[in-house]
Scaffold this motif. Structure first.
Motif, short mmCIF file in Angstrom:
data_model
loop_
_atom_site.label_atom_id
_atom_site.label_comp_id
_atom_site.label_asym_id
_atom_site.label_seq_id
_atom_site.Cartn_x
_atom_site.Cartn_y
_atom_site.Cartn_z
N SER A 47 25.39 13.55 -9.98
CA SER A 47 24.88 14.64 -9.13
C SER A 47 25.95 15.59 -8.57
CB SER A 47 24.02 14.09 -7.99
OG SER A 47 22.74 13.77 -8.50
N ASN A 51 22.16 18.28 -10.41
CA ASN A 51 21.05 17.49 -9.87
C ASN A 51 19.78 18.34 -10.02
OD1 ASN A 51 19.18 17.14 -7.35
ND2 ASN A 51 20.23 15.18 -7.57
N THR A 53 17.03 18.84 -8.31
CA THR A 53 16.54 19.62 -7.16
C THR A 53 17.42 20.84 -6.96
OG1 THR A 53 15.90 17.50 -6.19
CG2 THR A 53 15.75 19.44 -4.77
N ARG A 54 18.74 20.64 -7.14
CA ARG A 54 19.68 21.76 -7.03
C ARG A 54 19.43 22.77 -8.13
NH1 ARG A 54 25.20 19.35 -7.56
NH2 ARG A 54 26.18 20.89 -8.91
N THR A 55 19.15 22.30 -9.33
CA THR A 55 18.87 23.22 -10.45
C THR A 55 17.68 24.11 -10.13
OG1 THR A 55 19.73 21.62 -12.03
CG2 THR A 55 18.31 23.34 -12.92
N GLN A 58 18.75 26.77 -7.81
CA GLN A 58 19.63 27.73 -8.49
C GLN A 58 18.83 28.70 -9.36
OE1 GLN A 58 23.75 25.10 -8.57
NE2 GLN A 58 22.45 25.04 -10.38
N ALA A 72 24.53 26.64 -6.35
CA ALA A 72 24.30 26.32 -4.94
C ALA A 72 25.45 25.46 -4.42
CB ALA A 72 22.98 25.59 -4.77
N GLY A 208 24.08 25.80 3.85
CA GLY A 208 24.25 25.90 2.39
C GLY A 208 24.79 27.25 1.99
N VAL A 232 29.39 20.59 -3.31
CA VAL A 232 27.99 20.68 -3.72
C VAL A 232 27.05 20.33 -2.56
CG1 VAL A 232 28.53 20.18 -6.12
CG2 VAL A 232 27.94 18.30 -4.58
N PRO A 235 20.74 16.73 -2.49
CA PRO A 235 19.40 17.06 -2.95
C PRO A 235 18.45 17.46 -1.82
CG PRO A 235 20.15 15.00 -3.92
CD PRO A 235 21.18 15.39 -2.93
N ALA A 238 19.24 20.99 -0.75
CA ALA A 238 18.74 21.94 -1.75
C ALA A 238 17.22 22.09 -1.60
CB ALA A 238 19.10 21.46 -3.16
#
Ligand SMILES: *Cc1c(COP(=O)(O)O)cnc(C)c1O
Length: 382
Positions: A47, A51, A53-55, A58, A72, A208, A232, A235, A238
């Protein structure tokens, strides 16, 4: 091309293919099972690198800013650090706004300068001043518009032209406007930066940052450096940001409505010297703002008659506007930049007036906000 709010609610956020969950799951996992060595099921292995959730966040941010790539970060400063480490080498030069966000100034002055980076603060409302500040070693022009806390306006398209002729990259910190009010990539900027802590997240519950660009090669270098240094978001962070961004358009409309009314009250109050709001026709950047922004946003600054002490009394006297740093949440905030957010620029060329008060106008009932400010101003400037 889909509309802004359709993208805010759907881009990167298809229902979960395995369960049908309408909302993107919080993939609270550091690692992902492999079917045989290197046999990744969904393209994920660890991650820090990526990850799901981050994708999703983004992909949503890339759609909103009109860029092909978004990354992110754990904070806005984390995003700035990675970006500048990618774009600058020892001996290189960067132009920063003469009223840059205090944290950006601190990063350039206290962290990057000792590694050999040179910088010049410039009033970017003045394109000729930018031209004069350029050097053969200038690699980056860093722009904020509107600026924090003075609400100055820079002409993004004009700066992009100048930066391009100098082979420098134009970075726009779009935190104050949010992608709903302004999309700098479409005006010629190379990279957009956000502190998603502010309007994008919008609820003062998560820190963030993000970078968005249309440049494939630059995006690859940014990803490599982010993965190398590890800045980073988790999750859950994000996910909170993604939850917040869905309502960005309706929030920004209401922030702008309320800020216009607040600017009107301040303009007519005898305890106020000057009001800085790009929506006011006498703001020096009003025409440029009207050209490049959809509306004028929720940030308003003003100077108080009676100096620093009177400004302090206004900050202490509001009941609905909460005395706090940060901005861009649904709740209204008030602060004294000289003593709070911009204390780190005291004594530098970026110092701000000591009777300046900054408002982040929230989305409460505007009558309550106007009444709250009126009573605080009346009492503080009697
Ligand atoms: C808050 C802010 C930042 C820094 O972001 P963090 O999320 O606090 O690290 C950068 N630029 C502007 C204009 C900001 O308001």
């Amino acid at each position: 091309m889909r509309g802004f709010s359709t993208n805010a609610i759907h881009a990167g956020q298809e229902p979960d293919p395995t369960t049908g969950a309408v909302i993107t799951p919080i993939h609270q996992s550091s690692t992902f099972a492999q079917d045989g060595v290197g046999g990744l099921r969904g393209g994920y292995e660890y991650s820090r690198s990526a990850n799901p959730t981050r994708t999703a966040l983004q992909e949503c941010l890339a759609a909103l800013e009109g860029g092909r790539h978004a990354l992110a970060f754990g904070s806005g400063m984390g995003a700035s650090d990675v970006l500048l480490r990618v774009l600058l080498r020892p001996g290189d030069h960067i132009v920063i706004p003469h009223d840059a966000y205090g944290g950006t100034f601190r990063l350039v002055d206290k962290v990057l300068q000792p590694w050999g980076v040179e910088y010049t603060p410039v009033d970017l409302a003045d394109v000729d001043a930018l031209r004069a500040a350029l050097r053969p070693t200038t690699r980056v022009v860093w722009c904020e518009t509107p600026t924090n806390p003075l609400l100055g306006i820079a002409d993004i398209a004009a700066l992009a032209d100048v930066a391009r002729t100098a082979s420098a990259r134009l970075v726009v910190d779009n935190t104050f406007a949010s992608p709903y009010l302004q999309t700098p990539l479409g005006l010629g900027a190379d990279v957009v930066l956000h502190s998603t802590t502010k309007y994008v997240g919008g609820h003062s519950d998560v820190v963030g940052g993000a970078l968005v660009t249309g440049d494939d090669e630059l995006a690859e270098r940014l990803r490599f450096t982010q993965n190398s240094v590890g800045s980073v978001p988790g999750p859950f962070d994000a996910w909170l940001t993604l939850r917040g961004v869905k309502t960005l358009a309706v929030r920004m409309e209401r922030h702008s409505d309320n800020a216009e009314r607040v600017a009107e009250l301040l303009t007519g109050h005898r305890g106020v010297e000057t009001v800085r709001y790009p929506g006011l026709p006498d703001h020096p950047g009003h025409e440029v703002a009207a050209k490049q922004m959809r509306r004028f946003g929720g940030m308003v600054s003003f100077t108080v008659a009676g100096g620093r002490d009177a400004a302090m009394r206004v900050c202490a006297g509001t009941k609905i506007f909460t005395l706090a740093e940060s901005l861009g949440g649904v709740e209204s905030l008030i602060e004294h930049p000289g003593a709070m957010t911009h204390a780190s620029v005291a004594g530098s060329v970026l110092e701000v007036p000591d009777n300046l008060v900054r408002l982040s106008v929230g989305i409460e009932d505007v009558e309550d906000l106007v009444e709250d400010l009126r009573q605080a101003l009346d009492a503080a400037t009697r």
